[in-house]
Design a protein around this motif. Sequence first.
Motif, PDB file in Angstrom:
ATOM      1  N   PHE A  34       0.757  -1.421   0.101  1.00 41.97           N
ATOM      2  CA  PHE A  34       0.186   0.202   0.197  1.00 41.97           C
ATOM      3  C   PHE A  34       0.884   1.302  -0.032  1.00 41.97           C
ATOM      4  N   ILE A  35       1.848   1.268   0.745  1.00 41.86           N
ATOM      5  CA  ILE A  35       2.830   2.573   0.745  1.00 41.86           C
ATOM      6  C   ILE A  35       3.607   2.651  -0.539  1.00 41.86           C
ATOM      7  N   VAL A  36       4.056   1.683  -1.096  1.00 43.27           N
ATOM      8  CA  VAL A  36       4.877   1.695  -2.252  1.00 43.27           C
ATOM      9  C   VAL A  36       3.934   1.913  -3.453  1.00 43.27           C
ATOM     10  N   TYR A  37       2.746   1.152  -3.570  1.00 43.25           N
ATOM     11  CA  TYR A  37       1.911   1.669  -4.572  1.00 43.25           C
ATOM     12  C   TYR A  37       1.514   3.148  -4.774  1.00 43.25           C
ATOM     13  N   GLN A  38       1.099   3.676  -3.318  1.00 43.75           N
ATOM     14  CA  GLN A  38       0.969   5.228  -3.491  1.00 43.75           C
ATOM     15  C   GLN A  38       1.910   6.015  -3.842  1.00 43.75           C
ATOM     16  N   CYS A  39       3.299   5.361  -3.488  1.00 44.66           N
ATOM     17  CA  CYS A  39       4.269   6.490  -3.550  1.00 44.66           C
ATOM     18  C   CYS A  39       4.605   6.229  -5.380  1.00 44.66           C
ATOM     19  N   ALA A  40       4.303   5.471  -5.947  1.00 45.38           N
ATOM     20  CA  ALA A  40       4.005   5.426  -7.247  1.00 45.38           C
ATOM     21  C   ALA A  40       3.513   6.316  -7.995  1.00 45.38           C
ATOM     22  N   MET A  41       2.188   6.035  -7.481  1.00 47.65           N
ATOM     23  CA  MET A  41       1.136   7.038  -8.254  1.00 47.65           C
ATOM     24  C   MET A  41       1.282   8.375  -7.814  1.00 47.65           C
ATOM     25  N   ILE A  42       1.727   8.657  -6.719  1.00 45.62           N
ATOM     26  CA  ILE A  42       1.834   9.996  -6.303  1.00 45.62           C
ATOM     27  C   ILE A  42       2.808  10.905  -7.067  1.00 45.62           C
ATOM     28  N   PHE A  43       4.160  10.198  -7.175  1.00 49.97           N
ATOM     29  CA  PHE A  43       5.196  10.743  -7.888  1.00 49.97           C
ATOM     30  C   PHE A  43       4.886  10.684  -9.241  1.00 49.97           C
ATOM     31  N   CYS A  44       4.602   9.787  -9.858  1.00 53.78           N
ATOM     32  CA  CYS A  44       4.034   9.895 -11.250  1.00 53.78           C
ATOM     33  C   CYS A  44       2.904  10.901 -11.813  1.00 53.78           C
ATOM     34  N   VAL A  91      -0.839   8.641 -15.922  1.00 53.67           N
ATOM     35  CA  VAL A  91      -2.145   7.747 -16.070  1.00 53.67           C
ATOM     36  C   VAL A  91      -1.902   6.292 -16.153  1.00 53.67           C
ATOM     37  N   TYR A  92      -0.950   5.640 -17.003  1.00 49.25           N
ATOM     38  CA  TYR A  92      -1.174   4.390 -16.900  1.00 49.25           C
ATOM     39  C   TYR A  92      -0.477   3.732 -15.470  1.00 49.25           C
ATOM     40  N   VAL A  93       0.483   4.439 -14.771  1.00 49.63           N
ATOM     41  CA  VAL A  93       0.954   3.875 -13.547  1.00 49.63           C
ATOM     42  C   VAL A  93      -0.022   4.047 -12.696  1.00 49.63           C
ATOM     43  N   ALA A  94      -0.802   5.040 -12.755  1.00 47.56           N
ATOM     44  CA  ALA A  94      -2.085   5.268 -11.487  1.00 47.56           C
ATOM     45  C   ALA A  94      -3.189   4.172 -11.858  1.00 47.56           C
ATOM     46  N   THR A  95      -3.194   3.672 -13.016  1.00 51.41           N
ATOM     47  CA  THR A  95      -4.244   2.927 -13.363  1.00 51.41           C
ATOM     48  C   THR A  95      -3.879   1.510 -12.773  1.00 51.41           C
ATOM     49  N   PHE A  97      -1.541   0.285 -10.843  1.00 47.33           N
ATOM     50  CA  PHE A  97      -1.150   0.241  -9.471  1.00 47.33           C
ATOM     51  C   PHE A  97      -2.140   0.717  -8.349  1.00 47.33           C
ATOM     52  N   GLY A  98      -3.103   1.681  -8.811  1.00 43.27           N
ATOM     53  CA  GLY A  98      -4.216   2.040  -8.358  1.00 43.27           C
ATOM     54  C   GLY A  98      -5.176   1.022  -8.394  1.00 43.27           C
ATOM     55  N   SER A  99      -5.337   0.325  -9.471  1.00 38.10           N
ATOM     56  CA  SER A  99      -6.283  -0.866  -9.481  1.00 38.10           C
ATOM     57  C   SER A  99      -5.852  -1.956  -8.499  1.00 38.10           C
ATOM     58  N   ALA A 100      -4.323  -2.130  -8.292  1.00 40.71           N
ATOM     59  CA  ALA A 100      -3.955  -3.232  -7.519  1.00 40.71           C
ATOM     60  C   ALA A 100      -4.071  -2.814  -6.055  1.00 40.71           C
ATOM     61  N   PHE A 101      -3.942  -1.564  -5.877  1.00 42.28           N
ATOM     62  CA  PHE A 101      -4.268  -1.133  -4.315  1.00 42.28           C
ATOM     63  C   PHE A 101      -5.702  -1.250  -4.067  1.00 42.28           C
ATOM     64  N   PHE A 102      -6.756  -0.985  -4.805  1.00 41.71           N
ATOM     65  CA  PHE A 102      -8.256  -1.043  -4.424  1.00 41.71           C
ATOM     66  C   PHE A 102      -8.293  -2.506  -4.363  1.00 41.71           C
ATOM     67  N   PHE A 103      -8.079  -3.231  -5.276  1.00 43.35           N
ATOM     68  CA  PHE A 103      -8.283  -4.741  -5.251  1.00 43.35           C
ATOM     69  C   PHE A 103      -7.880  -5.364  -3.972  1.00 43.35           C
TER      70      PHE A 103
END
Length: 269
Positions: A34-44, A91-95, A97-103
């Motif tokens: 959860f921490i690393v996924y959010q870091c990837a999304m936020i930075f990108c 948008v791709y990274v957020a899609t 790892f955002g999906s992975a986060f919520f799933f």
Amino acid sequence: MAVIWGLHLKEMQWAKFKSSYMWNKEYHLRRTKFIVYQCAMIFCVVSESLGTAALSDYVDQQDFVARLNSNVTVHNNNFIGIASYNIFVGVYVATIFGSAFFFDLFWPERHESYPVKLAWRICSVLACLFTLSAALAFTVILATKSAYVTGADADTATELLRRYGGSPLRYRDNGRGIASVVFLWPGWVATVASTFLLWNSLSHIDAYGPKSTHARNAVKDADGPVDEKSPENASRLSDSERPVETNLPATVSTPKRLENDGLNQASLD
């Protein structure tokens, strides 16, 4: 409640955003992911937003100069192109790892087929490649390239650009462009780390299920020792734990017994 792709929508609850649920130790690498996924999304996404702001300025610069003098053209499409590509990457990274986060948040014990797991792996690797290519190209263009003006002499071009204001011709003088690249590189690192965690998690699920080692050991301790004599528990024992059964005939005599039989026969004679 509706079921989509085998996922019960009733599991989408606000209560699952509570820290006591989000950050528990029940599932493998849950908190780390959860921490690393959010870091990837936020930075990108931050990099994408800053790049979009700079891109918009350069597009407006082209339009403004063209309105003042239709014979003059500002050439800054290389920056516009890489900034546009960076939008896609964000948008791709957020899609992915955002999906992975919520799933993982709503359906941590979901069942996924092999094609779905393969798609997760492929998409995560593509995210790494897209982010790296964007970071490299953006860095090179920002550090070495500049916009230029054609269709007018230097004085006229300078006056037109002065009247517009902002958006320097030399890209490395653009603060938002620099900030976009600065955020993009940590975004790539976080994307690589997210991909590693995603692959590790899928391998763990294939081998042991979604539960963490801590949770599985806690269940074993709660169940207590296995009773070997119980028919229900006998099937749970491994081959090395099962008692060895011998099928020797009951009539087989030992060497000691044979010796005693010989002595008794001699005394009778």
